[in-house]
Write a protein that holds these residues in place. Structure first.
Motif, short mmCIF file in Angstrom:
data_model
loop_
_atom_site.label_atom_id
_atom_site.label_comp_id
_atom_site.label_asym_id
_atom_site.label_seq_id
_atom_site.Cartn_x
_atom_site.Cartn_y
_atom_site.Cartn_z
N PRO A 105 -49.30 30.75 11.34
CA PRO A 105 -48.59 30.95 12.42
C PRO A 105 -47.05 31.38 11.34
O PRO A 105 -46.36 32.30 12.07
CB PRO A 105 -48.87 30.02 13.27
CG PRO A 105 -50.11 29.28 12.56
CD PRO A 105 -50.46 29.84 11.72
N ALA A 106 -46.96 30.71 10.59
CA ALA A 106 -44.92 30.64 10.39
C ALA A 106 -44.75 31.53 9.46
O ALA A 106 -43.80 32.02 9.79
CB ALA A 106 -44.99 29.54 9.02
N GLY A 107 -45.91 32.30 9.31
CA GLY A 107 -45.84 33.98 8.30
C GLY A 107 -45.52 35.19 9.49
O GLY A 107 -44.44 35.46 9.49
N VAL A 108 -46.64 34.75 10.42
CA VAL A 108 -46.33 35.86 11.11
C VAL A 108 -45.01 35.38 11.56
O VAL A 108 -44.17 36.45 12.27
CB VAL A 108 -46.81 35.85 12.28
CG1 VAL A 108 -47.42 36.55 13.64
CG2 VAL A 108 -48.67 36.03 11.56
N LEU A 109 -44.32 34.41 12.40
CA LEU A 109 -43.04 34.10 13.18
C LEU A 109 -42.04 34.78 12.20
O LEU A 109 -40.85 35.20 13.01
CB LEU A 109 -43.37 32.66 13.25
CG LEU A 109 -43.97 32.12 14.43
CD1 LEU A 109 -43.60 31.03 14.92
CD2 LEU A 109 -43.37 32.65 15.66
N TYR A 110 -42.01 34.80 11.24
CA TYR A 110 -40.94 34.77 9.92
C TYR A 110 -40.85 36.04 10.20
O TYR A 110 -39.74 36.76 10.24
CB TYR A 110 -41.15 34.38 8.75
CG TYR A 110 -40.17 34.69 7.39
CD1 TYR A 110 -39.35 33.62 7.00
CD2 TYR A 110 -40.73 36.16 7.38
CE1 TYR A 110 -38.63 34.16 5.86
CE2 TYR A 110 -39.87 36.05 5.82
CZ TYR A 110 -38.58 35.72 5.57
OH TYR A 110 -37.57 35.67 4.58
N GLY A 111 -42.04 37.10 10.40
CA GLY A 111 -41.94 38.46 10.41
C GLY A 111 -41.11 38.85 11.50
O GLY A 111 -40.33 39.87 11.48
N VAL A 112 -41.91 37.93 12.84
CA VAL A 112 -40.99 38.34 13.94
C VAL A 112 -39.11 38.13 13.94
O VAL A 112 -38.71 39.05 14.49
CB VAL A 112 -41.71 38.24 15.16
CG1 VAL A 112 -40.87 38.66 16.27
CG2 VAL A 112 -43.05 38.34 14.88
#
Length: 111
Positions: free
Chosen positions: A43-50
């Motif tokens: 989830p940290a990688g997904v949030l980073y992109g957003v």
């Protein structure tokens, strides 16, 4: 002034994503990006992109990007993919693959 980015149908569990989002809420954007970059879960990688997308949206609107903070991260539940896993003696177990809708709102704030 605010900037917003939305990522829908992300293949991460909403519950796990909310745990990561709590750590970042209220931080300056630069600190939030550093924290997300070095957090070792999906989830940290997904949030980073957003968050990066919201930052790019802010730069298009002539907003001072250096003074922005992460005002809010909203993680809602998306549709669930339903799958089956074969088990012993002819049984089948349900597997629910959850998805998330993630909204990041950045605002100008004081550092």
């Amino acid at each position: 002034m605010e900037s917003k980015a939305i990522a829908k149908y992300q293949r991460v569990s909403p519950r796990k994503t909310r745990l990561v989002a709590q750590n970042v809420k209220g931080l300056p954007v630069e600190d939030a990006l550093n924290m997300l970059k070095f957090t070792p879960n999906k989830p940290a990688g997904v949030l980073y992109g957003v968050v990066r997308s919201a930052l790019a949206n802010a730069s298009q609107s002539n907003i001072d990007v250096d003074s922005m903070i992460v005002r809010d991260i909203i993680v809602n539940e998306g549709p669930t993919w339903k799958r089956f896993m074969p088990r012993s003696q002819g049984r089948a177990m349900h597997i629910r693959k959850r998805t998330s809708h993630i909204t990041v709102i950045l605002a100008e704030g004081q550092e």
